[in-house]
Design a protein around this motif. Sequence first.
Motif, PDB file in Angstrom:
ATOM      1  N   GLY A 133       0.801  -1.230   0.000  1.00 53.39           N
ATOM      2  CA  GLY A 133       0.000   0.000   0.000  1.00 53.39           C
ATOM      3  C   GLY A 133       0.829   1.273   0.000  1.00 53.39           C
ATOM      4  O   GLY A 133       0.276   2.361   0.093  1.00 53.39           O
ATOM      5  N   ASN A 188      -5.920  -6.416  -3.841  1.00 55.20           N
ATOM      6  CA  ASN A 188      -6.409  -6.538  -2.455  1.00 55.20           C
ATOM      7  C   ASN A 188      -6.205  -5.232  -1.678  1.00 55.20           C
ATOM      8  O   ASN A 188      -7.065  -4.827  -0.897  1.00 55.20           O
ATOM      9  N   ARG A 189      -5.047  -4.601  -1.917  1.00 62.38           N
ATOM     10  CA  ARG A 189      -4.798  -3.311  -1.228  1.00 62.38           C
ATOM     11  C   ARG A 189      -5.813  -2.265  -1.691  1.00 62.38           C
ATOM     12  O   ARG A 189      -6.321  -1.492  -0.898  1.00 62.38           O
ATOM     13  N   ALA A 191      -8.814  -2.813  -2.674  1.00 63.57           N
ATOM     14  CA  ALA A 191     -10.100  -3.115  -2.014  1.00 63.57           C
ATOM     15  C   ALA A 191     -10.094  -2.532  -0.598  1.00 63.57           C
ATOM     16  O   ALA A 191     -11.101  -1.975  -0.137  1.00 63.57           O
ATOM     17  N   GLU A 192      -8.954  -2.631   0.084  1.00 64.95           N
ATOM     18  CA  GLU A 192      -8.862  -2.069   1.447  1.00 64.95           C
ATOM     19  C   GLU A 192      -8.980  -0.537   1.421  1.00 64.95           C
ATOM     20  O   GLU A 192      -9.630   0.066   2.270  1.00 64.95           O
ATOM     21  N   LYS A 195     -12.273   0.626   1.231  1.00 66.33           N
ATOM     22  CA  LYS A 195     -12.973   0.546   2.536  1.00 66.33           C
ATOM     23  C   LYS A 195     -12.360   1.522   3.542  1.00 66.33           C
ATOM     24  O   LYS A 195     -12.515   1.368   4.752  1.00 66.33           O
ATOM     25  N   GLU A 196     -11.573   2.457   3.007  1.00 68.18           N
ATOM     26  CA  GLU A 196     -10.977   3.535   3.808  1.00 68.18           C
ATOM     27  C   GLU A 196      -9.929   3.071   4.798  1.00 68.18           C
ATOM     28  O   GLU A 196      -9.730   3.681   5.854  1.00 68.18           O
ATOM     29  N   GLU A 197      -9.215   1.974   4.462  1.00 68.00           N
ATOM     30  CA  GLU A 197      -8.038   1.576   5.254  1.00 68.00           C
ATOM     31  C   GLU A 197      -6.979   2.663   5.089  1.00 68.00           C
ATOM     32  O   GLU A 197      -6.668   3.038   3.946  1.00 68.00           O
ATOM     33  N   LEU A 199      -3.988   3.184   4.413  1.00 66.21           N
ATOM     34  CA  LEU A 199      -2.703   2.857   3.788  1.00 66.21           C
ATOM     35  C   LEU A 199      -2.166   4.136   3.132  1.00 66.21           C
ATOM     36  O   LEU A 199      -2.958   5.006   2.768  1.00 66.21           O
ATOM     37  N   TYR A 202      -3.967   5.619   0.172  1.00 61.84           N
ATOM     38  CA  TYR A 202      -5.304   6.144   0.441  1.00 61.84           C
ATOM     39  C   TYR A 202      -5.302   7.683   0.527  1.00 61.84           C
ATOM     40  O   TYR A 202      -6.286   8.340   0.234  1.00 61.84           O
TER      41      TYR A 202
END
Length: 216
Positions: A133, A188-189, A191-192, A195-197, A199, A202
């Motif tokens: 990420g 996968n990152r 997707a995270e 979802k407002e992870e 990283l 973001y």
Amino acid sequence: MIYLLEDGYVDFVVEKIRTKMEKLLEEKDKIFVILAGGKTPLPVYEKLAEQKLPWDRIHFFLSDERYVPLDSDQSNFRNINEVLFSRAKIPSSNVHYVDTSLPVEKACEKYERGIRSATDQFDLAILGMGPDGHVASIFDLETGNKDGLVTFTDPSGDPKVPRVTLTFRALNTSRYVFFLIRGKEKINRLAEILKEEPLPAYFVRGKEKTVWLVGK
Ligand SMILES: O=C(O)[C@H](O)[C@@H](O)[C@H](O)[C@H](O)COP(=O)(O)O
């Protein structure tokens, strides 16, 4: 906006970049573009070099650099120069790179001065994302949130070397951000991130648009 491509990744991405650059060049005499290092964008850059674009009106900056000699095969400048700058015969005054022959703090200062004297915003940032990420060489939020436009890190990433990187502040002046990512781990990152992870990637957004160009 997300494009998920089954095949034809390189051609599709080159077309997106070319048309965006052309559009921006209709509005402005000069445009300022950030380029990611790493491996994913290299075939894109190679094909971009074959496009008929007014290269003398496009100014390039690296999102980050490994603190290694400029002729090292780990140098982002060297790798991008080989496939894009030298092939498209881009004037050297349009290519802004990190002078790794200087002590690292001086290299950051010089890079930051060069950016500030060229522009106060980027038109397009072509970025990558690591499988963890990270974006540019921002591996943790503290680095990304440093004051100023350019900072450096302890040895990190792959290759594990010190790095010089644009900060969030610098990256987020970009009008358009294109993320080029391929492979399961990076998907996968993403997707995270959706979802407002929190990283690093973001925290990078284009002022006008953020586009994820996702390949297998
Ligand atoms: O110098 C670098 O390594 C980068 O600029 C870095 O942020 C890169 O974009 C990602 O690590 C993805 O790299 P890959 O495309 O090689 O997976």
